[in-house]
Write an enzyme that holds these catalytic residues in place. Sequence first.
Site, PDB file in Angstrom:
ATOM      1  N   GLY A  86       0.559  -1.397  -0.061  1.00  0.00           N
ATOM      2  CA  GLY A  86       0.064   0.024  -0.056  1.00  0.00           C
ATOM      3  C   GLY A  86       0.819   1.222  -0.196  1.00  0.00           C
ATOM      4  N   HIS A 155     -12.140  13.425 -15.260  1.00  0.00           N
ATOM      5  CA  HIS A 155     -11.618  13.831 -16.246  1.00  0.00           C
ATOM      6  C   HIS A 155     -10.197  14.791 -16.317  1.00  0.00           C
ATOM      7  CE1 HIS A 155     -12.330  18.400 -16.107  1.00  0.00           C
ATOM      8  NE2 HIS A 155     -13.340  18.057 -15.587  1.00  0.00           N
TER       9      HIS A 155
END
Length: 230
Positions: A86, A155
Amino acid sequence: MTTLFFSEYEETEPGVPLVIFGAGGLGREVLLLIQQLNAVHPSWDVRGFYDDQAPATPTVAGLPYLGSSADLNATSEPLAVAVAVGSPVGRAAVVSRLTSSQLSFPVLVHPAVALGSQQRITLGQGSIVQQGCLLTCDITLGRFVLLNLGCTVGHDAVLEDFASLMPHANVSGGAHLGAGCYLGTNATVIQGVRIGENTILGAGAVAVRDLPANITAVGVPAKSIKKVNA
């Protein structure tokens, strides 16, 4: 960088040998991801776990512990490797130790995550995208990026190599995360904000303006509380 589309996952030959580096909780979650992928299209023959710190038992989630990074480098056959670490620093350190030419690092994306050609998403080798993630369009993920459960990426966002998003972290449109960034659970980066390399954004924190490299920032809005060793 390699651009992959969801349909390409169906082209993987069945029974490709794969091992997981990281025998902890994330390793078991990555095993579950691979099992979920195999349920849709049998592709991976998972051999077991490697870790430089041996687990307390000889098996992990029913699969054998196979050895250290040195043992993995000594493999005589081609192996795909999922690096289930992680921490960005820890993951980068592991990758730097896995030097055998026999090793490859596939992109692993949960089968329910939309990833089609119309989205124009670029993913670097070794990236892992877990269940419940939502990626929109024109996104770039670097090498060995980790998106844990339920993350969103908007986006034109860019996540550089080894960036890590913990469960339900959110990266808004046009945001840019430098290499080795770490977003804690439920952390959010607001649209267009840039986060410097190796910076840690604590759980629940909201970055509303640019943050420099090599710091830990917490709170709403996120503010630096200490330096991180580069």
